[in-house]
Write an enzyme that holds these catalytic residues in place. Structure first.
Site, PDB file in Angstrom:
ATOM      1  N   CYS A   1       5.198 112.502 -32.242  1.00  0.00           N
ATOM      2  CA  CYS A   1       3.754 112.699 -32.203  1.00  0.00           C
ATOM      3  C   CYS A   1       3.309 113.388 -33.488  1.00  0.00           C
ATOM      4  CB  CYS A   1       3.398 113.558 -30.993  1.00  0.00           C
ATOM      5  SG  CYS A   1       1.641 113.871 -30.805  1.00  0.00           S
ATOM      6  N   LEU A   2       2.214 112.900 -34.060  1.00  0.00           N
ATOM      7  CA  LEU A   2       1.684 113.498 -35.281  1.00  0.00           C
ATOM      8  C   LEU A   2       1.256 114.953 -35.065  1.00  0.00           C
ATOM      9  CD1 LEU A   2      -0.388 110.475 -36.628  1.00  0.00           C
ATOM     10  CD2 LEU A   2       1.868 111.253 -37.395  1.00  0.00           C
TER      11      LEU A   2
END
Length: 158
Positions: free
Chosen positions: A88-89
């Site tokens: 996940c960013l």
């Protein structure tokens, strides 16, 4: 268009349930454009509005087949099962094995307010589920049985 700052865990906005978009305005169009540019700049395959600090039900996804923009997305059907790595960013450097549906059908609105339905399998299905989870305050770390660092990718047994 501009690249926005990606909100990082444990920022509380990542745990909020996002509000539906009631009216599509030029600001929503700019947000869609900025989200796409931000996702590409970060080498991501998806981004949800809460990840750029906006509590709205908006996602963008591109798994290599072109951009999908969706406002007020909801999953209307799910089939099968897949287990695979997710990152996940908003949680850089970590990954986890997450069980997801293999195939999903998602409905929502495009940038012009037209209702659309998109079917996705494998990575696209995973991306839809991951980004819609963001709109509900759910992160992949809530769903994984094991978290590991990017450089510790587990070996798969054949």
């Amino acid at each position: 268009m501009s690249v926005r700052v990606i909100v990082k865990h444990p920022d509380p906005i990542l745990r909020e349930v996002s509000a539906p978009v009631k009216k599509i305005t030029p600001n929503i169009h700019k947000l869609l454009d900025d989200m796409a540019e931000t996702m590409y700049a970060a080498n991501g395959v998806g981004l949800a509005a809460p990840q750029v600090g906006i509590n709205k039900r908006i996602i963008v996804i591109d798994v290599g087949e072109g951009i999908i923009e969706m406002i007020n997305p909801e999953i209307i059907s799910m089939e099968g099962e897949q287990i695979g790595p997710e990152g996940c960013l908003s949680i850089p450097g970590l990954r986890g094995e997450v069980k997801r549906a293999m195939k999903v059908k998602v409905k929502g609105l495009d940038r012009n307010g037209n209702e659309i339905e998109v079917e996705g399998e494998e990575l696209l299905a995973r991306a839809f589920q991951h980004e819609i989870d963001h709109l509900n305050g759910i992160l992949f770390i809530d769903l994984t049985s094991r978290i590991y660092k990017d450089e510790e990718i587990p070996k798969r047994s054949e």
